[in-house]
Design an enzyme around this catalytic site. Sequence first.
Site, PDB file in Angstrom:
ATOM      1  N   HIS A  25       4.521  -0.444  -0.508  1.00  0.00           N
ATOM      2  CA  HIS A  25       4.307  -1.230   0.713  1.00  0.00           C
ATOM      3  C   HIS A  25       3.238  -2.300   0.483  1.00  0.00           C
ATOM      4  CE1 HIS A  25       4.040  -1.472   5.267  1.00  0.00           C
ATOM      5  NE2 HIS A  25       2.927  -2.084   4.904  1.00  0.00           N
ATOM      6  N   GLU A  26       2.124  -1.899  -0.094  1.00  0.00           N
ATOM      7  CA  GLU A  26       1.014  -2.840  -0.278  1.00  0.00           C
ATOM      8  C   GLU A  26       1.307  -3.887  -1.349  1.00  0.00           C
ATOM      9  OE1 GLU A  26      -0.968  -2.886   2.046  1.00  0.00           O
ATOM     10  OE2 GLU A  26      -0.652  -0.879   2.849  1.00  0.00           O
ATOM     11  N   HIS A  50       2.989  -6.737   0.232  1.00  0.00           N
ATOM     12  CA  HIS A  50       2.008  -7.646   0.830  1.00  0.00           C
ATOM     13  C   HIS A  50       1.372  -8.538  -0.240  1.00  0.00           C
ATOM     14  CE1 HIS A  50       2.315  -6.043   4.785  1.00  0.00           C
ATOM     15  NE2 HIS A  50       1.704  -4.888   4.533  1.00  0.00           N
TER      16      HIS A  50
END
Length: 200
Positions: free
Chosen positions: A102-103, A106
């Site tokens: 997920h990160e 980003h």
Amino acid sequence: MARATRTNAQPTTGGGGVPSAAPGGGLPMAECEKMIRRSLRDPKVKFLREKLEKSGCGIGSNFIKGYNCEEAIAGGYNRAEGVVVCCNHLQIQDQVTQVVIHELIHAYDDCRAANLDWANCAHHACTEIRAAHLSGDCHYKRELFRGFLKLRGHEQECVRRRVMQSLASNPNCSETGAKDATEAVWNICYNDTEPFDTVP
């Protein structure tokens, strides 16, 4: 969003705070760091790291770090700090790997969009939509584990819910502003699968 020290994490205008995946307990730091290293062998993690490298945003060995976080989040991303994994809010390998994926989405968005402004609700909403959708955060098994049982339309509903949870930590986004921003960018950001060819 998370800026962290070794013992806690405070919100800041970075990006990508993931709602906590575990209600309590958590991992000892040494075990969590082993799980972070294991997550680097995950095909999605390897793929994202390669794409970051090819985009000119190579990440060093200290880019993904374990912390004990005060906020009830599972992890976060910040330009200056890299990826934060909140060990005290996670319990199993799958959760650690999921946070890293997920990160890294980003981080990829931050790399490819030179003008990404984490204080801008629409920008923040877009990268949260992409991270929740492309990372597998909303796979039905994970939703079942969280207590959400819905067979039809669960994925988009989950993405919207998780985007709103993340935007709630952005001091520049009111609840109404977060909803409006999410709706404004939904179609373009939900359908943007970069760097993947299709939704993995």
